[in-house]
Design an enzyme around this catalytic site. Structure first.
Site, PDB file in Angstrom:
ATOM      1  N   HIS A 142       0.859  -1.183   0.000  1.00 44.13           N
ATOM      2  CA  HIS A 142       0.000   0.000   0.000  1.00 44.13           C
ATOM      3  C   HIS A 142       0.900   1.238   0.000  1.00 44.13           C
ATOM      4  O   HIS A 142       1.883   1.299   0.738  1.00 44.13           O
ATOM      5  CB  HIS A 142      -0.880  -0.023   1.250  1.00 44.13           C
ATOM      6  CG  HIS A 142      -1.998   0.959   1.229  1.00 44.13           C
ATOM      7  ND1 HIS A 142      -3.321   0.589   1.284  1.00 44.13           N
ATOM      8  CD2 HIS A 142      -2.011   2.317   1.136  1.00 44.13           C
ATOM      9  CE1 HIS A 142      -4.097   1.663   1.261  1.00 44.13           C
ATOM     10  NE2 HIS A 142      -3.308   2.741   1.155  1.00 44.13           N
TER      11      HIS A 142
ATOM     12  N   HIS B 150       2.830   4.110   1.001  1.00 51.08           N
ATOM     13  CA  HIS B 150       3.044   4.674   2.328  1.00 51.08           C
ATOM     14  C   HIS B 150       4.517   4.964   2.562  1.00 51.08           C
ATOM     15  O   HIS B 150       5.389   4.513   1.820  1.00 51.08           O
ATOM     16  CB  HIS B 150       2.534   3.717   3.413  1.00 51.08           C
ATOM     17  CG  HIS B 150       3.430   2.530   3.662  1.00 51.08           C
ATOM     18  ND1 HIS B 150       3.538   1.476   2.779  1.00 51.08           N
ATOM     19  CD2 HIS B 150       4.292   2.247   4.689  1.00 51.08           C
ATOM     20  CE1 HIS B 150       4.396   0.581   3.246  1.00 51.08           C
ATOM     21  NE2 HIS B 150       4.872   1.031   4.414  1.00 51.08           N
TER      22      HIS B 150
ATOM     23  N   GLN C 143       7.196   6.396   6.181  1.00 44.41           N
ATOM     24  CA  GLN C 143       7.290   6.378   7.631  1.00 44.41           C
ATOM     25  C   GLN C 143       7.984   7.653   8.122  1.00 44.41           C
ATOM     26  O   GLN C 143       8.575   8.386   7.329  1.00 44.41           O
ATOM     27  CB  GLN C 143       8.067   5.149   8.115  1.00 44.41           C
ATOM     28  CG  GLN C 143       7.416   3.819   7.738  1.00 44.41           C
ATOM     29  CD  GLN C 143       8.163   2.627   8.313  1.00 44.41           C
ATOM     30  OE1 GLN C 143       8.279   2.491   9.524  1.00 44.41           O
ATOM     31  NE2 GLN C 143       8.653   1.769   7.438  1.00 44.41           N
TER      32      GLN C 143
END
Length: 359
Positions: free
Chosen positions: A195, A197, A199
């Site tokens: 997915h 994304h 961090q």
């Protein structure tokens, strides 16, 4: 509008942020162009997972973090079990207990660092140990299960930049020393969730790479001036006072940096024009990489901004490290590179710049 929704006047425009505390006490922030007022769906509780220690390596002169609880983190789930998708009423719960959202950031369930972790109970003769304080967050770019910085569109990239800046400010205010937003893309880099994304890690100790960078800038190294002196041979593209270059000292084939022509300590110091250009260039470079290799390019991306107290000399860069040297050849960090830190680069930086510029 509920009390946990805040209106933000950002360099990316008028935005909203909603703070929500999950059933296991972890925080979730929802960012969007419209206030997020959906009702939360039921979710399981439980205690947050954290622990571990920092141990000092006396020969490499660096800290390493030991976090055995991360061994059980999510590993290559099916699309039906995607933990970063919106939750479905009556269906499986995900990390985001809402039926929809624009962009989400939440406390990592399996963090390397945590603000509440206690000091290590063990002692090892002759070794310094430290509590792995800090913070780890997950940034979900979109509710869609597929996509990239190139395909999510300029409006969502602007939202992402605004969310990064907001988290920089919050994490610095909490007392963390250095904040690193980053993205790992592709299985070749070790990604276990596909997915779209990234961090954010907030550090309470300054890592050795950033220690060296900070020292170089303090001693007067001027990257912005050096970049201009390299000339067009190392330039890929430019927009709004920012340039994309392949540094002559690049360590990865096709490595590129986004650098401001007038140095800034971090994206929070950008002008509105620079924010727009920065968001554009993030997508443009991802598109160029994918076009160059004819496939979604695995890479490591990091935003290298000033640690606390270094804002007057530190110069912000955003660094792409692609893991390919050709469409079917991975750039491995093999024995010599891992053992010595001395990289062997197969593509000359000026050749990389020319290839990326032509796309």
């Amino acid at each position: 509008m509920t009390a946990d929704i805040a209106h933000l006047n950002t360099l990316a425009g008028s935005l909203y942020r909603r703070h929500f505390v999950k059933a296991d006490s972890r925080s979730l922030w929802l960012y969007g162009y419209e206030p997020h007022d959906l009702e939360p769906l039921a979710e399981e509780g439980g205690e947050p997972i954290h622990g571990g220690s920092l141990r000092w390596h006396p020969l490499r002169q660096e800290w390493n973090v030991y976090a055995s609880h991360r061994q059980n983190r999510t590993f290559k789930p099916s699309a039906a079990d995607d933990p970063l998708a919106p939750s479905k009423p009556g269906g499986a719960m995900t990390e985001i207990p809402f039926a929809d959202f624009e962009l989400a950031i939440f406390d990592n369930k399996f963090p390397s660092f945590h603000p509440d972790v206690v000091a290590p109970a063990e002692t090892i003769p002759g070794m310094a140990l430290h509590r792995p304080g800090g913070k780890c967050e997950v940034v979900v770019y979109t509710p869609a299960q597929e996509g990239s910085l190139a395909t999510i569109g300029q409006e969502r990239r602007l939202l992402l930049v605004a969310a990064w800046i907001d988290r920089y400010e919050a994490l610095f205010a909490e007392g963390h020393k250095f904040v690193l937003p980053f993205e790992s893309r592709g299985e070749e880099v070790g990604v276990t969730l596909h997915h779209p994304h990234g961090q954010i890690y907030a550090f309470d100790v300054l890592p050795p790479v950033q220690q060296n960078m900070t020292a170089s800038f303090r001693e007067g190294y001027d990257l912005a001036t050096e970049m201009v002196s390299w000339g067009e041979r190392y330039e890929v593209t430019r927009a709004g006072g920012l340039r994309v270059v392949t540094p002559p000292f690049a360590r990865f084939p096709y490595e590129t940096w986004i650098v401001a022509e007038d140095a800034v300590p971090g994206p929070w110091a950008f002008s509105t024009e620079q924010v727009d250009a920065f968001a554009h260039l993030l997508g443009d470079m991802t598109r160029r990489y994918d076009s160059l290799f004819g496939r979604p390019t695995p890479y490591m991306l990091s935003l290298q901004a000033a640690p606390v107290g270094e804002e007057l000399t530190f110069q912000f860069t955003t660094q792409f490290y692609p893991l390919l040297r050709s469409p079917d050849k991975v750039k491995y960090l093999a024995s010599v590179e891992q053992s010595t830190g001395l990289f062997t680069i197969d593509i000359m930086p000026e050749q990389a710049a020319a290839a990326l510029k032509d796309i």
